[in-house]
Design a protein around this motif. Structure first.
Motif, PDB file in Angstrom:
ATOM      1  N   GLY A  32       0.766  -1.233   0.000  1.00 43.98           N
ATOM      2  CA  GLY A  32       0.000   0.000   0.000  1.00 43.98           C
ATOM      3  C   GLY A  32       0.795   1.279   0.000  1.00 43.98           C
ATOM      4  N   ASP A  33       2.128   1.189   0.081  1.00 34.53           N
ATOM      5  CA  ASP A  33       2.905   2.431   0.112  1.00 34.53           C
ATOM      6  C   ASP A  33       4.330   2.316  -0.427  1.00 34.53           C
ATOM      7  OD1 ASP A  33       4.174   1.065   2.167  1.00 34.53           O
ATOM      8  OD2 ASP A  33       3.370   2.316   3.757  1.00 34.53           O
ATOM      9  N   THR A  34       4.684   1.228  -1.066  1.00 35.48           N
ATOM     10  CA  THR A  34       6.041   1.034  -1.576  1.00 35.48           C
ATOM     11  C   THR A  34       6.026   0.737  -3.070  1.00 35.48           C
ATOM     12  OG1 THR A  34       6.723   0.165   0.576  1.00 35.48           O
ATOM     13  CG2 THR A  34       8.203  -0.234  -1.274  1.00 35.48           C
ATOM     14  N   LEU A  35       6.938   1.399  -3.781  1.00 37.43           N
ATOM     15  CA  LEU A  35       7.098   1.142  -5.214  1.00 37.43           C
ATOM     16  C   LEU A  35       8.385   0.388  -5.475  1.00 37.43           C
ATOM     17  CD1 LEU A  35       6.193   4.613  -6.761  1.00 37.43           C
ATOM     18  CD2 LEU A  35       4.731   2.586  -6.577  1.00 37.43           C
TER      19      LEU A  35
ATOM     20  N   LEU B 148       4.721  10.398   2.067  1.00 32.80           N
ATOM     21  CA  LEU B 148       4.223  11.256   0.995  1.00 32.80           C
ATOM     22  C   LEU B 148       2.713  11.147   0.823  1.00 32.80           C
ATOM     23  CD1 LEU B 148       5.177  13.163  -1.338  1.00 32.80           C
ATOM     24  CD2 LEU B 148       5.055  11.141  -2.790  1.00 32.80           C
ATOM     25  N   ILE B 149       2.166   9.956   0.916  1.00 27.09           N
ATOM     26  CA  ILE B 149       0.737   9.798   0.649  1.00 27.09           C
ATOM     27  C   ILE B 149      -0.129  10.397   1.753  1.00 27.09           C
ATOM     28  CG2 ILE B 149       1.039   7.830  -0.876  1.00 27.09           C
ATOM     29  CD1 ILE B 149       0.174   5.993   1.333  1.00 27.09           C
ATOM     30  N   LYS B 150       0.483  10.852   2.829  1.00 24.72           N
ATOM     31  CA  LYS B 150      -0.266  11.564   3.871  1.00 24.72           C
ATOM     32  C   LYS B 150      -0.526  13.013   3.466  1.00 24.72           C
ATOM     33  CE  LYS B 150       1.620   8.672   7.493  1.00 24.72           C
ATOM     34  NZ  LYS B 150       2.605   8.584   8.570  1.00 24.72           N
TER      35      LYS B 150
ATOM     36  N   ALA C 155      -3.380  12.418  -1.841  1.00 28.04           N
ATOM     37  CA  ALA C 155      -4.458  11.700  -1.157  1.00 28.04           C
ATOM     38  C   ALA C 155      -5.036  10.573  -2.009  1.00 28.04           C
ATOM     39  CB  ALA C 155      -5.565  12.669  -0.744  1.00 28.04           C
ATOM     40  N   ALA C 156      -5.061  10.739  -3.326  1.00 26.13           N
ATOM     41  CA  ALA C 156      -5.605   9.688  -4.206  1.00 26.13           C
ATOM     42  C   ALA C 156      -4.855   8.374  -4.041  1.00 26.13           C
ATOM     43  CB  ALA C 156      -5.547  10.143  -5.663  1.00 26.13           C
ATOM     44  N   LEU C 157      -3.574   8.456  -3.671  1.00 28.10           N
ATOM     45  CA  LEU C 157      -2.758   7.243  -3.541  1.00 28.10           C
ATOM     46  C   LEU C 157      -3.076   6.443  -2.287  1.00 28.10           C
ATOM     47  CD1 LEU C 157       0.687   8.548  -4.793  1.00 28.10           C
ATOM     48  CD2 LEU C 157      -1.173   7.482  -6.082  1.00 28.10           C
ATOM     49  N   ARG C 158      -3.882   7.006  -1.397  1.00 31.08           N
ATOM     50  CA  ARG C 158      -4.294   6.260  -0.203  1.00 31.08           C
ATOM     51  C   ARG C 158      -5.273   5.149  -0.560  1.00 31.08           C
ATOM     52  NH1 ARG C 158      -5.668  11.693   2.705  1.00 31.08           N
ATOM     53  NH2 ARG C 158      -3.604  12.616   2.601  1.00 31.08           N
ATOM     54  N   ASP C 159      -5.890   5.269  -1.727  1.00 34.32           N
ATOM     55  CA  ASP C 159      -6.821   4.242  -2.203  1.00 34.32           C
ATOM     56  C   ASP C 159      -5.995   3.108  -2.818  1.00 34.32           C
ATOM     57  OD1 ASP C 159      -8.624   2.635  -3.550  1.00 34.32           O
ATOM     58  OD2 ASP C 159      -9.633   4.299  -4.564  1.00 34.32           O
ATOM     59  N   PRO C 160      -6.036   1.914  -2.227  1.00 35.29           N
ATOM     60  CA  PRO C 160      -5.242   0.796  -2.752  1.00 35.29           C
ATOM     61  C   PRO C 160      -5.522   0.485  -4.223  1.00 35.29           C
ATOM     62  CG  PRO C 160      -6.159   0.226  -0.609  1.00 35.29           C
ATOM     63  CD  PRO C 160      -6.785   1.533  -1.023  1.00 35.29           C
ATOM     64  N   ALA C 161      -6.752   0.706  -4.678  1.00 36.54           N
ATOM     65  CA  ALA C 161      -7.098   0.440  -6.076  1.00 36.54           C
ATOM     66  C   ALA C 161      -6.362   1.399  -7.018  1.00 36.54           C
ATOM     67  CB  ALA C 161      -8.600   0.564  -6.277  1.00 36.54           C
TER      68      ALA C 161
ATOM     69  N   GLY D  85      -4.842  10.236 -13.981  1.00 34.78           N
ATOM     70  CA  GLY D  85      -5.677  11.202 -13.279  1.00 34.78           C
ATOM     71  C   GLY D  85      -5.166  11.571 -11.903  1.00 34.78           C
ATOM     72  N   GLY D  86      -3.938  11.157 -11.590  1.00 38.13           N
ATOM     73  CA  GLY D  86      -3.390  11.410 -10.259  1.00 38.13           C
ATOM     74  C   GLY D  86      -2.030  12.067 -10.327  1.00 38.13           C
ATOM     75  N   PRO D  87      -1.288  11.984  -9.252  1.00 41.87           N
ATOM     76  CA  PRO D  87       0.007  12.644  -9.180  1.00 41.87           C
ATOM     77  C   PRO D  87       1.084  11.929  -9.993  1.00 41.87           C
ATOM     78  CG  PRO D  87      -0.381  11.404  -7.181  1.00 41.87           C
ATOM     79  CD  PRO D  87      -1.634  11.297  -8.018  1.00 41.87           C
ATOM     80  N   ALA D  88       2.190  12.615 -10.159  1.00 43.79           N
ATOM     81  CA  ALA D  88       3.369  12.069 -10.833  1.00 43.79           C
ATOM     82  C   ALA D  88       4.596  12.353  -9.984  1.00 43.79           C
ATOM     83  CB  ALA D  88       3.528  12.692 -12.213  1.00 43.79           C
ATOM     84  N   LEU D  89       5.573  11.466 -10.062  1.00 42.30           N
ATOM     85  CA  LEU D  89       6.843  11.634  -9.354  1.00 42.30           C
ATOM     86  C   LEU D  89       7.974  11.487 -10.361  1.00 42.30           C
ATOM     87  CD1 LEU D  89       6.059   9.376  -6.282  1.00 42.30           C
ATOM     88  CD2 LEU D  89       6.215  11.867  -6.273  1.00 42.30           C
ATOM     89  N   THR D  90       8.745  12.539 -10.527  1.00 45.29           N
ATOM     90  CA  THR D  90       9.891  12.482 -11.427  1.00 45.29           C
ATOM     91  C   THR D  90      10.987  11.624 -10.816  1.00 45.29           C
ATOM     92  OG1 THR D  90      10.966  14.404 -10.438  1.00 45.29           O
ATOM     93  CG2 THR D  90       9.425  14.819 -12.272  1.00 45.29           C
ATOM     94  N   MET D  91      11.971  11.294 -11.617  1.00 48.52           N
ATOM     95  CA  MET D  91      13.116  10.528 -11.119  1.00 48.52           C
ATOM     96  C   MET D  91      13.799  11.297  -9.978  1.00 48.52           C
ATOM     97  SD  MET D  91      15.214   7.735 -12.470  1.00 48.52           S
ATOM     98  CE  MET D  91      14.972   7.936 -14.191  1.00 48.52           C
ATOM     99  N   ASP D  92      13.961  12.609 -10.152  1.00 45.75           N
ATOM    100  CA  ASP D  92      14.562  13.424  -9.092  1.00 45.75           C
ATOM    101  C   ASP D  92      13.753  13.336  -7.801  1.00 45.75           C
ATOM    102  OD1 ASP D  92      16.709  14.248 -10.630  1.00 45.75           O
ATOM    103  OD2 ASP D  92      15.774  16.150 -11.201  1.00 45.75           O
TER     104      ASP D  92
END
Length: 91
Positions: free
Chosen positions: A12-15, A32-34, A39-45, A61-68
């Motif tokens: 639920g919180d690790t990539l 981060l998801i706090k 907030a959308a990432l708190r939904d496991p789906a 439709g949600g957030p993005a995280l760059t390599m940096d």
């Protein structure tokens, strides 16, 4: 140039992020998801379906995280873990 070849959600919180140089990053997003913007990432789906375009990890439709951003998160976690270990050694 370093690229993201693949990304999977482990829980639920690790990539699990596979890089073009063969290295794998395990990125803990529990802090981060706090934040409101994630907030959308708190939904496991939602969290379980990360995508990559080679330069960033994103969710439709949600957030993005760059390599940096991913490296910044890892460095922040490493510093926090080191501080916890140092505090434990001084007790």
């Amino acid at each position: 140039m370093l690229k993201i070849n693949r990304v999977d959600a482990l829980d639920g919180d690790t990539l699990d992020v596979q890089l073009s140089n063969g290295h794998t990053l395990l990125v803990d997003l529990s802090g981060l998801i706090k934040a409101d913007g994630y907030a959308a990432l708190r939904d496991p789906a939602v969290f379980c379906r990360p995508l990559t375009d080679g330069c960033a990890v994103y969710w439709r439709g949600g957030p993005a995280l760059t390599m940096d951003a991913l490296f910044h998160i890892i460095r922040s976690d490493t510093r926090r873990d080191t501080e916890v270990l140092n505090d434990a050694e001084t007790e």
